[in-house]
Design an enzyme around this catalytic site. Structure first.
Site, PDB file in Angstrom:
ATOM      1  CB  CYS A 118      -0.922   0.065   1.359  1.00  0.00           C
ATOM      2  SG  CYS A 118      -1.894  -1.406   1.405  1.00  0.00           S
TER       3      CYS A 118
ATOM      4  CE  LYS B 298      10.536  -2.917  -7.862  1.00  0.00           C
ATOM      5  NZ  LYS B 298      10.863  -3.941  -8.738  1.00  0.00           N
TER       6      LYS B 298
END
Length: 609
Positions: free
Chosen positions: A2, A604
């Site tokens: 997030c 990522k």
């Protein structure tokens, strides 16, 4: 995973928040939202499922005003992607954004329901908002209230709290999930990644584990986990402002594949001199520590685990030092026996990988000789908490599928192998050979990239495929693993890697005319063994794609396509052979029509378990 952005300023900050979220899109998310408070205390909250541009469109229609606000991109952990589950979450005048997982959210939810609170989402985050609201009723400033809430939370989190009745400040807390303060002039900012704030500042303070911070327009007050006021160093960011631009490339991944020659040059700069490896950046006591090393334990996740697997071959065969490699999420939950004089090496692109960080912290209790981080982000938690650190200089990597971070990790690991080997009395030719090979590596990869069109044509053969096998031997086996990981990440083709000698122990049962088999075949001492494995696949009708050294003696034949690659020194072959597999995966993903830079369900930087 997030992303968080917050701001306290005199100017309107909605566009700053949205641009910050755009720059965090690479981390992976499924929804986005923001909350802005104007000078009169009016709160406006907007949330949208999907991409940040949907939130941006909604914000333009609202004509948002206000100098204090928080924003968030969510990657679902508790509750499906929906507007109700998107952040910020509110409890009356309290707004909260949060990264991480609150492990005890269920009993907290039951407690709050018993106190009369009603929940509008399935998330663990909403309990924070209601807890802050409850504690506020008991009295105290917002800072004091957040300090009382923190001990009630179990798990990993980075959270920012805003009170619309007092838009002059934000309170943030960090426990296991990164937060950074951006220092401005008459304005200050909070984010989960400095990249989000580069348009507004280059001065940053990285919060440490357990820190709580109060941020106003003109002040930043930090308190450590004991509640003591403390100063944290302010750092000038070296990250390039334009790192988030694709330039002439269609995708970030494509751009980052092509940036590898320069990324490796940058990683080598100042570290190779007069035929020797110079790692003096480790400090004056490092050589004495490295000379004592009798065993190396590498801890990593994902792509970084694959680079560690390659380096195991190097450490043992070149430097003569036993080496084990383990997945961080496995290491941290088992009892392990630490060998005498064992050096712990952690690998992480972001330096914030949750399991790797937890493994590092655990290792401090286990008696390791020391810890060394190999990382791409200066100032990250992994770097700050390790005894020693070597930076890869890949530049910001945006694509979820790692490319230049992987090859620069291998570059640093090979230099470390050479340095430790020298300190352990290896043949003097080792250092010379490594230096010579690494100096030639950027040009070798440039040669490889010239084959892009050839590899693009091969990708057409995968258009109707749903499975693939990757094969390699020796230090090419982890490269096969990395190739399989790339293909499954971005094309959604189920791909597995095997040591080629394991074919007869199961994988041969899968071979047929619909099963592509990708082989990495440098011209080394294992070539003849590998050729035998290739013949086993051919005999069973498998469809072979062989990335082979031009001197290896392969020719195209029915059912076997040969991609002839320039000859390279054996010592750097694992790095070199990575690149065509990256290109193959990229072009297959284009044909499949997937989201190359932000593949489904992936992030990522994995900052939660």
């Amino acid at each position: 995973m997030c992303g968080i952005v917050g701001a306290v300023a005199q100017r309107d900050i909605a566009e700053i928040l949205i641009e910050g979220l755009r720059r965090l899109e690479y981390r992976g998310y499924d929804s986005a939202g923001l909350a802005v408070v104007d000078s009169e205390g009016h709160l406006t909250r907007l949330r949208r499922v999907g991409k940040v541009h949907a939130l941006s469109d909604a914000a333009e229609k609202q004509d948002l005003h206000g100098g204090t606000g928080i924003a968030h991109t969510r990657w679902a952990t508790h509750g499906e992607p929906s507007e109700a589950n998107a952040h910020p979450h509110v409890s009356d005048y309290i707004s909260v954004v949060h990264n991480g997982i609150i492990e005890n959210h269920e009993p907290l939810r039951e407690l709050l329901i018993s106190r009369g609170y009603r929940f509008s989402s399935e998330t663990d985050t909403e309990v924070i908002a209601h807890l802050v609201h409850w504690e506020q009723q008991q009295g105290g400033s917002l800072l004091e209230v957040v300090k009382r809430v923190i001990p009630q939370l179990r798990g990993a989190y980075g959270t920012v709290v805003m009170d619309s009745r007092d838009p002059s400040r934000l309170i943030a807390a960090r426990s296991g999930s990164p937060l950074v303060i951006g220092c401005g002039v008459g304005e200050n900012f909070i984010a989960s990644d400095q990249l989000a704030l580069l348009p507004v500042t280059r001065r940053f303070i990285f919060l440490e584990e357990g820190d709580v911070v109060e941020v106003t327009r003109r002040s930043i007050s930090i308190f450590d986990k004991q509640g003591n006021a403390i100063e944290r160093p302010e750092i000038e960011s070296q990250v390039q402002y334009d790192a988030g631009d694709k330039g002439i490339y269609r995708h970030y991944m494509q751009k980052e594949i092509y940036e590898q020659p320069m990324a490796i040059k940058n990683t080598l700069e100042g570290r190779l001199s007069h035929g020797m490896i110079d790692l003096s950046e480790l400090g004056p006591k490092a050589d004495a520590l490295l000379a004592e090393v009798q065993h190396i334990q590498i801890i990593a996740c994902g792509t970084s685990y694959n680079s560690g697997m390659v380096s195991r071959y190097w450490f043992e065969s070149l430097a003569g030092v036993p080496c084990d490699v383990e997945i961080a999420s496995e290491f941290r939950y088992r009892k392990s026996a630490v060998r005498p004089n064992s050096l712990l090496i952690t690998l992480s692109q972001s330096g914030e990988t949750a399991d790797t960080l937890a493994a590092l912290r655990l290792s401090k209790e286990l008696g390791y000789l020391g810890s060394l981080a190999i990382c791409n982000v200066a100032g990250s938690s992994l770097v700050r908490e390790s005894d020693l650190a070597l930076m890869t200089k890949a530049g910001t990597e945006i694509g979820v599928a790692s490319t230049k971070a992987f090859t620069t990790q291998l570059t640093v690991l090979l230099m470390l192998v050479g340095r430790i080997g020298k300190l352990k009395g290896a043949d003097a030719s080792l250092e010379h050979d490594i230096v010579h090979a690494l100096q030639a590596l950027p040009a070798r990869i440039e040669q490889m990239l010239s084959l892009d069109k050839t590899i693009e044509a091969l990708a057409e053969g995968f258009s109707d495929k749903h499975h693939a096998l990757f094969l390699g031997r020796g230090d090419q086996y982890p490269i096969a693993m990395e190739g399989a990981l790339k293909l499954k990440e971005i094309s959604y083709i189920h791909a597995e890697a095997y040591a080629a000698g394991e074919l007869k122990h199961g994988p041969l049962a899968l071979i047929d005319a619909d099963m592509p088999v990708i082989v990495v075949a440098p011209n080394n001492e294992l070539l003849e063994k590998l050729k035998s494995n290739i013949e086993e696949v051919r005999a069973r009708g498998g469809l072979l794609y062989v990335f082979a050294d031009q001197d290896a003696g392969f020719t195209d034949s029915e059912g076997m396509k040969i991609i002839q690659l320039p000859h390279v020194e054996e010592i750097i072959a694992p790095i070199f052979y990575t690149v065509p597999l990256q290109l193959l995966s990229y072009h297959v993903a284009l044909i499949k029509g997937t989201d190359v830079d932000q593949p489904r369900n992936l992030a990522k930087s994995v900052t939660v378990e």
